[in-house]
Design a protein around this motif. Sequence first.
Motif, mmCIF file in Angstrom:
data_model
loop_
_atom_site.group_PDB
_atom_site.id
_atom_site.type_symbol
_atom_site.label_atom_id
_atom_site.label_comp_id
_atom_site.label_asym_id
_atom_site.label_seq_id
_atom_site.Cartn_x
_atom_site.Cartn_y
_atom_site.Cartn_z
ATOM 1 N N ARG A 120 0.956 -1.246 -0.004
ATOM 2 C CA ARG A 120 0.019 -0.084 -0.053
ATOM 3 C C ARG A 120 0.919 1.238 -0.157
ATOM 4 O O ARG A 120 2.176 1.302 0.554
ATOM 5 C CB ARG A 120 -1.009 -0.039 1.190
ATOM 6 N N THR A 121 0.294 2.399 -0.459
ATOM 7 C CA THR A 121 0.989 3.630 -0.279
ATOM 8 C C THR A 121 1.048 4.093 0.973
ATOM 9 O O THR A 121 0.454 3.623 2.014
ATOM 10 C CB THR A 121 0.435 4.683 -0.834
ATOM 11 N N ARG A 122 1.958 5.026 1.190
ATOM 12 C CA ARG A 122 2.109 5.544 2.599
ATOM 13 C C ARG A 122 0.913 6.251 3.074
ATOM 14 O O ARG A 122 0.393 6.192 4.046
ATOM 15 C CB ARG A 122 3.382 6.635 2.746
ATOM 16 N N GLU A 123 0.020 6.909 2.088
ATOM 17 C CA GLU A 123 -1.070 7.737 2.253
ATOM 18 C C GLU A 123 -2.159 6.599 2.754
ATOM 19 O O GLU A 123 -2.888 6.746 3.526
ATOM 20 C CB GLU A 123 -1.455 8.498 0.999
ATOM 21 N N ILE A 126 -1.513 5.718 6.309
ATOM 22 C CA ILE A 126 -1.966 6.635 7.136
ATOM 23 C C ILE A 126 -3.486 6.751 7.266
ATOM 24 O O ILE A 126 -3.905 6.926 8.442
ATOM 25 C CB ILE A 126 -1.518 8.288 6.677
ATOM 26 N N ALA A 127 -4.367 6.464 6.234
ATOM 27 C CA ALA A 127 -5.671 6.478 6.058
ATOM 28 C C ALA A 127 -6.050 5.517 6.959
ATOM 29 O O ALA A 127 -7.095 5.452 7.833
ATOM 30 C CB ALA A 127 -6.092 6.338 4.763
ATOM 31 N N THR A 132 -8.082 2.870 12.119
ATOM 32 C CA THR A 132 -7.788 1.910 13.454
ATOM 33 C C THR A 132 -7.956 2.917 14.902
ATOM 34 O O THR A 132 -8.507 2.551 15.785
ATOM 35 C CB THR A 132 -6.263 1.472 13.388
ATOM 36 N N VAL A 133 -7.579 4.155 14.771
ATOM 37 C CA VAL A 133 -7.837 5.057 15.900
ATOM 38 C C VAL A 133 -9.356 4.958 16.202
ATOM 39 O O VAL A 133 -9.874 5.037 17.097
ATOM 40 C CB VAL A 133 -7.510 6.316 15.626
ATOM 41 N N GLU A 134 -10.238 5.290 14.821
ATOM 42 C CA GLU A 134 -11.823 5.362 14.975
ATOM 43 C C GLU A 134 -12.149 3.967 15.718
ATOM 44 O O GLU A 134 -13.306 4.159 16.601
ATOM 45 C CB GLU A 134 -12.392 5.576 13.643
ATOM 46 N N LEU A 135 -11.856 3.000 15.258
ATOM 47 C CA LEU A 135 -12.424 1.751 15.639
ATOM 48 C C LEU A 135 -12.071 1.605 16.989
ATOM 49 O O LEU A 135 -12.652 1.022 17.931
ATOM 50 C CB LEU A 135 -11.600 0.406 14.747
ATOM 51 N N ALA A 136 -10.629 1.921 17.430
ATOM 52 C CA ALA A 136 -10.235 1.639 18.829
ATOM 53 C C ALA A 136 -11.144 2.484 19.898
ATOM 54 O O ALA A 136 -11.553 2.020 20.911
ATOM 55 C CB ALA A 136 -8.900 2.076 18.983
ATOM 56 N N ALA A 172 0.801 13.537 10.297
ATOM 57 C CA ALA A 172 -0.462 13.042 9.719
ATOM 58 C C ALA A 172 -0.958 12.031 10.641
ATOM 59 O O ALA A 172 -2.032 11.953 10.827
ATOM 60 C CB ALA A 172 -0.252 12.640 8.331
ATOM 61 N N CYS A 173 -0.118 11.148 11.304
ATOM 62 C CA CYS A 173 -0.868 10.195 12.279
ATOM 63 C C CYS A 173 -1.306 10.892 13.519
ATOM 64 O O CYS A 173 -2.198 10.580 14.113
ATOM 65 C CB CYS A 173 0.289 9.375 12.500
#
Lengths: 314, 314
Positions: A120-123, A126-127, A132-136, A172-173
Amino acid sequence: MTRLSEIYPPDRVVLREVGLRDGLQMVQRYPSTAAKAEWLRRERAAGVRHFEIGSFLPAKAMPQFADVRDISDICRSLNVHSAALALNDRGATDAVQTPVGEIVTVVSSTEEHSQANARRTREEAIALVGKTVELARGSETSPLVQVGIAMAFGCSIAGKVDPDDVVRIAAACSEAGVDMIGLADTVGFAGPDQVQDLVERVKNELGDVALSIHLHDTRGMGIANASAALDAGIRVIDGSLAGLGGCPFAPGATGNVVFEDLVYLCERKGFATGIDLEKLMSVREVAASEMPDEQLFGALSRAGAPRHINWRAR
Amino acid sequence: MTRLSEIYPPDRVVLREVGLRDGLQMVQRYPSTAAKAEWLRRERAAGVRHFEIGSFLPAKAMPQFADVRDISDICRSLNVHSAALALNDRGATDAVQTPVGEIVTVVSSTEEHSQANARRTREEAIALVGKTVELARGSETSPLVQVGIAMAFGCSIAGKVDPDDVVRIAAACSEAGVDMIGLADTVGFAGPDQVQDLVERVKNELGDVALSIHLHDTRGMGIANASAALDAGIRVIDGSLAGLGGCPFAPGATGNVVFEDLVYLCERKGFATGIDLEKLMSVREVAASEMPDEQLFGALSRAGAPRHINWRAR
């Protein structure tokens, strides 16, 4: 007190033992679940409270991590903090159904490594961190989310890494809501001045974001790099018992920075770790008997801590 | 330009390879004179210019150094700087009858170690340093004189070492006219902050005296300590090929800081060493074939230098 500062008190050094994750990343033969439990129990008795315990991946791909759910249960019962990798939606979804205390996601510093390692791309990576943050956040267990920025000090594919890229990914993260950003010297390229420079650069750009560092001792710089990281204000450092965790690009090379030696370094620098070095070193027996083919590294285990000086101080 | 600054240019890092002295201090089997010559010749071809080559002692006591005169001749013919220990009048008298470029004397930091190691008080040892300086100055070869302050960071007998004692000894030796003062972590007690503190303290008290550091990697801190020493302004550092030179108080422990890894550290920190790492590492073959019982250490020799990044810069 936030959940983050409860788990990682900002006024002290936290050492995370990653032997059960990064240490097992490349091994053919690995500890049984019972041996992992013994490993954790004995390190806990030595004073270790933070562990990376595996990866949420299909068991077929990485059988050494097939018991990650059980291990997260064991960590809960031992009352220690557990972190585990989740590298895609499915992994993160699995993770929040366990008591794992922290999900570790990964973004590569370079496009080349991102494609080669994760397709996957870095972008896109990052998405995925954002998801993952939302899920957590939306889960019952509400684990912390850390992003490890892989190859932050040099890339085994692209070579030199632009520190601006690392800063940009970190920013970005951070915006995506991660609790902690880890700077990872994935295959041991870093030198101490480089560590200090990058940490200072990230701190200058991102303010008081929580930072950790993940070091490999591939070229013998691990302890010097950890010392430089501490000097630059880093207070969360990864290491693996006996330096387990080789380097796929350097067969026979040392792995992660040796956890026992890291304890000694911190204490020599005046940072109390709360870890009993003798008890900690005895856990090497578990690794040795479960993984007899693996070379165990470390200077303290050979020489012992000094008996003549109070080494837990400068 | 003084003789000192000719041999040790103050604007660059000088790494001294002490494998043929400290590296052989405890071995039962040691390289032949021809093998030592090959060792020196090949390290010279790799760019090493400073060596410690032995000790002027009765051959019966230390047969590994019986050929120190021949080795000093070989160094002269190779046009490299040679240093050798002389621990008493007779040794110093012998030394000035050879082309050895530097006499290394020793004063212990603690009274206990001075008595146990040399059967003299520290004051007597300092007086001997003065006599050695006089002898050197009055000789035809006029070698430099360095004093190594043993156990400067902790003592295997007395335990904690008072930095004031080290400063006092350094000042007395400086007054006695030594060209260089070496701070020696003889059995690997030091931590990086301690190194930085002691170096700064000595510099504050003694001004711009020429300083060197001699580190052991007994507890894995060698490279971190070297990095701290460089940060504190030290520009002359000892190391031994393959980390030869064990610790009499810790059987199986690592010895001197690994010379090859030290080269890598310096280059990563932006200090040009002029040393070709590949050529240097190939000299391990000589040590391995001449001393098959000795364990060879070093991270660079396992992993190799990075091929993907320009590691000779920060």
